[in-house]
Design a protein around this motif. Structure first.
Motif, PDB file in Angstrom:
ATOM      1  N   SER A  44      -0.002   0.149  -6.413  1.00 43.57           N
ATOM      2  CA  SER A  44      -0.031  -0.140  -5.259  1.00 43.57           C
ATOM      3  C   SER A  44      -1.103  -0.758  -4.819  1.00 43.57           C
ATOM      4  CB  SER A  44      -1.465   1.503  -5.378  1.00 43.57           C
ATOM      5  OG  SER A  44      -2.481   1.738  -5.871  1.00 43.57           O
ATOM      6  N   ILE A  45      -2.301  -0.816  -5.935  1.00 44.72           N
ATOM      7  CA  ILE A  45      -3.604  -2.192  -6.095  1.00 44.72           C
ATOM      8  C   ILE A  45      -2.379  -3.678  -5.789  1.00 44.72           C
ATOM      9  CG2 ILE A  45      -5.092  -3.442  -6.230  1.00 44.72           C
ATOM     10  CD1 ILE A  45      -6.350  -0.999  -7.697  1.00 44.72           C
ATOM     11  N   PHE A  46      -1.380  -4.191  -6.251  1.00 47.04           N
ATOM     12  CA  PHE A  46      -1.847  -5.593  -6.444  1.00 47.04           C
ATOM     13  C   PHE A  46       0.438  -6.121  -6.191  1.00 47.04           C
ATOM     14  CE2 PHE A  46      -5.052  -6.775  -9.099  1.00 47.04           C
ATOM     15  CZ  PHE A  46      -4.992  -4.985  -9.599  1.00 47.04           C
ATOM     16  N   SER A  92       8.708  -4.697   5.000  1.00 46.24           N
ATOM     17  CA  SER A  92       7.874  -5.098   3.204  1.00 46.24           C
ATOM     18  C   SER A  92       6.491  -6.348   3.941  1.00 46.24           C
ATOM     19  CB  SER A  92       9.429  -5.516   2.391  1.00 46.24           C
ATOM     20  OG  SER A  92       9.828  -6.614   3.184  1.00 46.24           O
ATOM     21  N   PHE A  93       6.417  -6.526   2.110  1.00 50.94           N
ATOM     22  CA  PHE A  93       5.274  -7.750   2.440  1.00 50.94           C
ATOM     23  C   PHE A  93       6.046  -8.914   2.093  1.00 50.94           C
ATOM     24  CE2 PHE A  93       2.496 -10.004  -0.426  1.00 50.94           C
ATOM     25  CZ  PHE A  93       1.664 -10.013  -0.226  1.00 50.94           C
ATOM     26  N   SER A 147      -4.855  -9.302  -3.932  1.00 52.03           N
ATOM     27  CA  SER A 147      -4.898  -8.073  -4.428  1.00 52.03           C
ATOM     28  C   SER A 147      -4.778  -7.220  -3.692  1.00 52.03           C
ATOM     29  CB  SER A 147      -5.398  -8.180  -5.364  1.00 52.03           C
ATOM     30  OG  SER A 147      -4.880  -8.035  -6.346  1.00 52.03           O
ATOM     31  N   PHE A 148      -4.229  -5.811  -3.020  1.00 48.89           N
ATOM     32  CA  PHE A 148      -4.422  -4.827  -1.730  1.00 48.89           C
ATOM     33  C   PHE A 148      -4.586  -3.196  -2.259  1.00 48.89           C
ATOM     34  CE2 PHE A 148      -1.908  -8.076  -0.281  1.00 48.89           C
ATOM     35  CZ  PHE A 148      -2.190  -8.971   0.635  1.00 48.89           C
ATOM     36  N   CYS A 149      -6.097  -2.964  -1.997  1.00 49.15           N
ATOM     37  CA  CYS A 149      -5.991  -1.787  -2.806  1.00 49.15           C
ATOM     38  C   CYS A 149      -6.311  -0.985  -1.040  1.00 49.15           C
ATOM     39  CB  CYS A 149      -7.207  -1.596  -3.461  1.00 49.15           C
ATOM     40  SG  CYS A 149      -8.865  -2.470  -3.340  1.00 49.15           S
ATOM     41  N   LYS A 173      -7.354  -9.551   5.896  1.00 47.20           N
ATOM     42  CA  LYS A 173      -8.593  -8.421   5.598  1.00 47.20           C
ATOM     43  C   LYS A 173      -8.298  -7.241   4.505  1.00 47.20           C
ATOM     44  CE  LYS A 173     -10.566  -9.305  10.104  1.00 47.20           C
ATOM     45  NZ  LYS A 173     -10.802  -9.024  11.457  1.00 47.20           N
ATOM     46  N   LEU A 174      -7.139  -6.815   4.497  1.00 48.27           N
ATOM     47  CA  LEU A 174      -6.668  -5.604   4.318  1.00 48.27           C
ATOM     48  C   LEU A 174      -6.972  -5.873   2.621  1.00 48.27           C
ATOM     49  CD1 LEU A 174      -3.510  -4.357   6.030  1.00 48.27           C
ATOM     50  CD2 LEU A 174      -5.646  -4.093   5.943  1.00 48.27           C
ATOM     51  N   SER A 175      -7.130  -6.996   2.213  1.00 47.93           N
ATOM     52  CA  SER A 175      -6.859  -7.317   0.628  1.00 47.93           C
ATOM     53  C   SER A 175      -8.775  -6.540   0.286  1.00 47.93           C
ATOM     54  CB  SER A 175      -6.959  -8.504   0.201  1.00 47.93           C
ATOM     55  OG  SER A 175      -7.308  -8.905  -1.291  1.00 47.93           O
TER      56      SER A 175
END
Length: 326
Positions: free
Chosen positions: A22-24, A110-111, A184-186, A203-205
């Motif tokens: 979920s983080i990376f 999706s990303f 990375s997004f957490c 900003k979500l990183s």
């Protein structure tokens, strides 16, 4: 007891993969519709559909008219066709996600798809800024040096300018998006808009984004920022040249040829600057403000440009009426 210790040792290994994933490796991001009006999305889709229909049909009509009408095969109208092309690109880049939210409540993306949408949105934005600069240069040559207009703005040079605009708009984005891919997004993967916007995703990183922010600012300054300064400079020179014209009627006529372009510049740069200011300094602004400015930023220029040029440009208006009457 041995079993309990074994479970205790295995528990971190069972939990950590999902956390790391979920983080990376963010699976999806979630769009935001219009905050506070979620129950009315079906009704709100009606004005948005009308705006998209006006933008797509209007810019498509201008492209068709310029390509088919031989009297419009001039530098000014070639640049206008480029402007219509970039406006169509902006509309089509957000059409699916925005109407998907209103019609089907489809908020996930999706990303990789988000990266792709950002490439087209920001790419067409930078290209439109470059086209507006080229149109300002066209007006500058036509007014300040009319005798050399045909020799300076030849067809081959216009084609080269078109390729340069395309290459500049795309190459500037490649390193920016590659830098975004390494983040990375957490945090919660909820975007503030109905489409993927680079500052919003960044900003979500949960990792350091100073390089991304600095590089993004440098790209904006070297593209849209530089273009706006050069457009302003060209109009300073145009005004200086026009004021030297003795006849008031001639001054009015010359300024009349610039009204359409000045309007296009205003409706493009004012929403862009407003959105940038809101993202950088409007952290405590209501979410509705972010959403409205973001929608104005992408929808108003493609809607208004064909209307402005159809009303203010006699040749375009005549060609459009000729097609409808025939």
């Amino acid at each position: 007891l041995h079993g309990l210790f074994l479970q205790r040792d295995l528990l971190p290994s069972l939990i950590m993969p999902s956390v790391n994933q979920s983080i990376f490796h963010p699976a999806v991001f979630f769009f935001t519709g219009i905050p506070g009006f979620e129950t009315y999305h079906a009704w709100l889709s009606i004005p948005f559909c009308c705006l998209y229909a006006i933008a797509i049909s209007g810019n498509g009509m201008i492209l068709f008219v310029i390509l088919t009408e031989s009297s419009l095969h001039e530098p000014m109208y070639y640049f206008l066709s480029m402007l219509s092309f970039t406006d169509l690109g902006l509309c089509l880049s957000t059409l699916v996600t925005m109407l998907g939210i209103f019609w089907f409540n489809a908020r996930e993306i999706s990303f990789d798809a988000c990266i792709g949408q950002m490439f087209f949105i920001h790419g067409f934005t930078f290209m439109e800024s470059s086209v507006l600069l080229a149109m300002a240069f066209d007006r500058f040559i036509a007014i300040c040096n009319p005798l050399r207009y045909a020799t300076i703005l030849t067809n081959s040079r216009i084609v080269k300018a078109g390729f340069a605009i395309f290459i500049r708009g795309t190459l500037a984005l490649v390193p920016l998006l590659l830098l975004l891919k390494r983040l990375s997004f957490c945090r919660g993967h909820i975007l503030h808009h109905s489409y993927c916007f680079h500052p919003d995703v960044m900003k979500l990183s949960c990792t350091d984004t100073k390089i991304n922010s600095a590089f993004g600012l440098a790209i904006v300054i070297s593209t849209a920022g530089l273009d706006s300064v050069l457009i302003l400079l060209s109009y300073v020179l145009i005004i200086h040249s026009v004021l030297n014209i003795a006849s008031p009627e001639e001054r009015k006529k010359v300024f009349g040829t610039c009204v359409s372009h000045i309007s296009a510049v205003a409706i493009f740069y004012i929403p862009m600057i407003s959105l940038s200011l809101v993202h950088r300094f409007g952290k405590h602004a209501p979410p509705l403000v972010h959403t409205l400015i973001a929608n104005v930023y992408l929808l108003i220029p493609p809607v208004m440009n064909p209307i402005i040029y159809s009303v203010k440009t006699k040749q375009i208006r005549k060609a459009v009426l000729k097609i409808f009457l025939s």
